[in-house]
Design a protein around this motif. Sequence first.
Motif, short mmCIF file in Angstrom:
data_model
loop_
_atom_site.label_atom_id
_atom_site.label_comp_id
_atom_site.label_asym_id
_atom_site.label_seq_id
_atom_site.Cartn_x
_atom_site.Cartn_y
_atom_site.Cartn_z
N ALA A 155 -6.54 7.12 -26.50
CA ALA A 155 -6.06 5.98 -25.71
C ALA A 155 -7.19 5.05 -25.30
CB ALA A 155 -5.33 6.49 -24.48
N LEU A 156 -8.43 5.58 -25.27
CA LEU A 156 -9.58 4.80 -24.83
C LEU A 156 -10.37 4.17 -25.98
CD1 LEU A 156 -10.86 7.28 -22.11
CD2 LEU A 156 -9.98 4.99 -21.67
N VAL A 157 -9.96 4.42 -27.21
CA VAL A 157 -10.72 4.02 -28.40
C VAL A 157 -11.11 2.54 -28.38
CG1 VAL A 157 -10.22 3.42 -30.80
CG2 VAL A 157 -10.24 5.79 -30.11
N HIS A 158 -10.19 1.67 -27.99
CA HIS A 158 -10.43 0.23 -28.07
C HIS A 158 -10.78 -0.39 -26.72
CE1 HIS A 158 -6.30 0.96 -27.01
NE2 HIS A 158 -6.09 -0.31 -26.71
N ASP A 159 -11.20 0.46 -25.77
CA ASP A 159 -11.63 0.01 -24.44
C ASP A 159 -10.58 -0.90 -23.78
OD1 ASP A 159 -13.34 -0.16 -22.27
OD2 ASP A 159 -14.44 -1.88 -23.07
N PRO A 160 -9.36 -0.37 -23.57
CA PRO A 160 -8.26 -1.20 -23.06
C PRO A 160 -8.41 -1.54 -21.58
CG PRO A 160 -7.59 1.10 -23.16
CD PRO A 160 -8.94 1.03 -23.78
N GLN A 161 -7.73 -2.61 -21.17
CA GLN A 161 -7.73 -3.01 -19.76
C GLN A 161 -6.81 -2.13 -18.93
OE1 GLN A 161 -6.96 -7.31 -19.26
NE2 GLN A 161 -7.19 -7.49 -21.48
N VAL A 162 -5.72 -1.68 -19.55
CA VAL A 162 -4.67 -0.94 -18.84
C VAL A 162 -4.43 0.39 -19.55
CG1 VAL A 162 -2.23 -0.94 -18.18
CG2 VAL A 162 -3.55 -3.07 -18.07
N LEU A 163 -4.30 1.45 -18.76
CA LEU A 163 -3.99 2.78 -19.30
C LEU A 163 -2.64 3.23 -18.79
CD1 LEU A 163 -7.38 4.69 -18.92
CD2 LEU A 163 -6.21 4.19 -21.07
N ARG A 185 -10.57 8.22 -11.87
CA ARG A 185 -11.13 7.43 -10.77
C ARG A 185 -12.31 6.59 -11.26
NH1 ARG A 185 -7.88 5.95 -7.43
NH2 ARG A 185 -9.71 4.72 -6.93
N GLU A 186 -13.13 7.14 -12.14
CA GLU A 186 -14.27 6.38 -12.68
C GLU A 186 -13.78 5.19 -13.50
OE1 GLU A 186 -16.50 9.24 -14.86
OE2 GLU A 186 -17.14 10.35 -13.07
N LEU A 187 -12.73 5.39 -14.28
CA LEU A 187 -12.19 4.31 -15.09
C LEU A 187 -11.66 3.19 -14.20
CD1 LEU A 187 -10.31 6.43 -17.78
CD2 LEU A 187 -12.35 5.04 -18.16
N ALA A 188 -10.99 3.55 -13.11
CA ALA A 188 -10.48 2.53 -12.18
C ALA A 188 -11.63 1.81 -11.48
CB ALA A 188 -9.55 3.17 -11.15
N ALA A 189 -12.66 2.57 -11.12
CA ALA A 189 -13.83 1.95 -10.48
C ALA A 189 -14.50 0.96 -11.43
CB ALA A 189 -14.82 3.02 -10.05
N GLY A 190 -14.38 1.18 -12.72
CA GLY A 190 -14.94 0.28 -13.72
C GLY A 190 -14.04 -0.91 -14.03
N GLY A 191 -12.89 -1.01 -13.34
CA GLY A 191 -12.02 -2.17 -13.50
C GLY A 191 -10.75 -1.93 -14.27
N LYS A 192 -10.57 -0.74 -14.83
CA LYS A 192 -9.34 -0.47 -15.58
C LYS A 192 -8.18 -0.19 -14.62
CE LYS A 192 -11.67 1.31 -19.70
NZ LYS A 192 -11.64 -0.01 -20.34
N THR A 193 -6.99 -0.52 -15.07
CA THR A 193 -5.78 -0.26 -14.31
C THR A 193 -5.07 0.94 -14.93
OG1 THR A 193 -5.56 -2.61 -13.80
CG2 THR A 193 -3.59 -1.23 -13.52
N VAL A 194 -4.69 1.90 -14.10
CA VAL A 194 -4.08 3.13 -14.61
C VAL A 194 -2.72 3.35 -13.96
CG1 VAL A 194 -4.37 5.61 -14.95
CG2 VAL A 194 -6.39 4.13 -14.85
N LEU A 195 -1.69 3.50 -14.79
CA LEU A 195 -0.38 3.93 -14.33
C LEU A 195 -0.15 5.32 -14.90
CD1 LEU A 195 2.29 3.27 -12.86
CD2 LEU A 195 3.16 2.39 -15.04
N VAL A 196 0.02 6.31 -14.03
CA VAL A 196 0.09 7.69 -14.48
C VAL A 196 1.38 8.34 -13.99
CG1 VAL A 196 -1.36 8.36 -12.49
CG2 VAL A 196 -1.06 9.96 -14.39
N SER A 197 2.08 8.96 -14.92
CA SER A 197 3.28 9.73 -14.59
C SER A 197 2.94 11.20 -14.64
CB SER A 197 4.39 9.41 -15.60
OG SER A 197 5.47 10.31 -15.47
N SER A 198 3.30 11.94 -13.60
CA SER A 198 2.99 13.37 -13.56
C SER A 198 3.88 14.06 -12.54
CB SER A 198 1.52 13.59 -13.20
OG SER A 198 1.24 14.97 -13.08
N HIS A 199 4.12 15.36 -12.79
CA HIS A 199 4.84 16.18 -11.83
C HIS A 199 3.88 17.00 -10.95
CE1 HIS A 199 8.36 15.70 -14.71
NE2 HIS A 199 8.81 15.28 -13.55
N VAL A 200 2.59 16.92 -11.22
CA VAL A 200 1.61 17.66 -10.42
C VAL A 200 1.24 16.80 -9.22
CG1 VAL A 200 -0.52 18.99 -10.49
CG2 VAL A 200 0.77 18.62 -12.60
N LEU A 201 2.13 16.77 -8.23
CA LEU A 201 2.03 15.79 -7.16
C LEU A 201 0.85 16.03 -6.23
CD1 LEU A 201 5.79 15.29 -6.26
CD2 LEU A 201 4.41 14.21 -8.00
#
Length: 309
Positions: A155-163, A185-201
């Motif tokens: 997912a990070l191969v092309h250095d995307p803005q949004v994950l 957290r490091e990716l977000a600190a670098g300016g990337k936006t992350v939307l994550v779906s998980s059941h591990v609340l």
Amino acid sequence: MTTATLAPAAITAAGVTRSFGDVKAVSDATLTVPQGSVTALIGPNGCGKTTLMLMLAGLLRSDGGSISVAGLDPVHDSAGVRNAIGWMPDQLGSWDNLTCLQTLTLMGRAYGERKEFARQRGLGLLQLVHLSEFADRPARVLSRGQKQRLSLARALVHDPQVLLLDEPANGLDPRSRIELRQLVRELAAGGKTVLVSSHVLSELDEMVDGAIFMSKGRTLGDEAQAMVAEARGRFRVTALNPDRLTEVLRAWDYAFDEVDGGVTLQISNREHGSQVLTALVKADVQVDSFGSAGSALEQTYLAMNEERR
């Protein structure tokens, strides 16, 4: 968990719908994800989370409503959206006979990267997700958790803005889950936006800046955020002399609920918590523990499901 409200939106959706025949998978999804943030998408199985993420990724067309990802509309510029996002599905579809490095190099080439650059990028990503020793081994030998890490690297191969990460912690061992939290957290600190779906609340609580809750194909708005705020302020207090603890709280007319080994009460902010703790100690309460009653996201999810039933 803090909420970044001042950053511009990297993802927006308004009134999004999607049906499969007579089944309405998403009936009304409205959300905003700030740039440079980590936002959780939370809800029970079958509530429409994956369908919504597929629409955000431009992999599934919505029936109605509007979507913007990195300033682009997936309906009218699906290629642009796919270049702007990194998509990590729940399960990695892999070419079993390709090595991990070949997989990442091929993906880089698909995004227009020169072969040697794509190869070097792949090596760096394998190191990032702790799969360097598998660079020249076929994907079929990977465990479930290792395939998840390869999926994140892909997912990070092309250095995307949004994950867009759909259940990224599935199959990961405890150390890998901790490393995933740190990396996100490091990716977000670098300016990337992350939307994550998980059941591990409980783990999401330590990772995200904000949360979007879904139920029966709908995103829950202000009511869910109010529930999160209330849950975040719920503290559990235990004491070596529990009778004295409840005696003091009753004397103060401070609302509380008795639980096994202590009480739960509402704390409005850190300063208030410090004041309450100091006052309890001065009142000869032998405080044994004083802290959050648990994951705010988990408590909100359970309360939401109670309402759903």
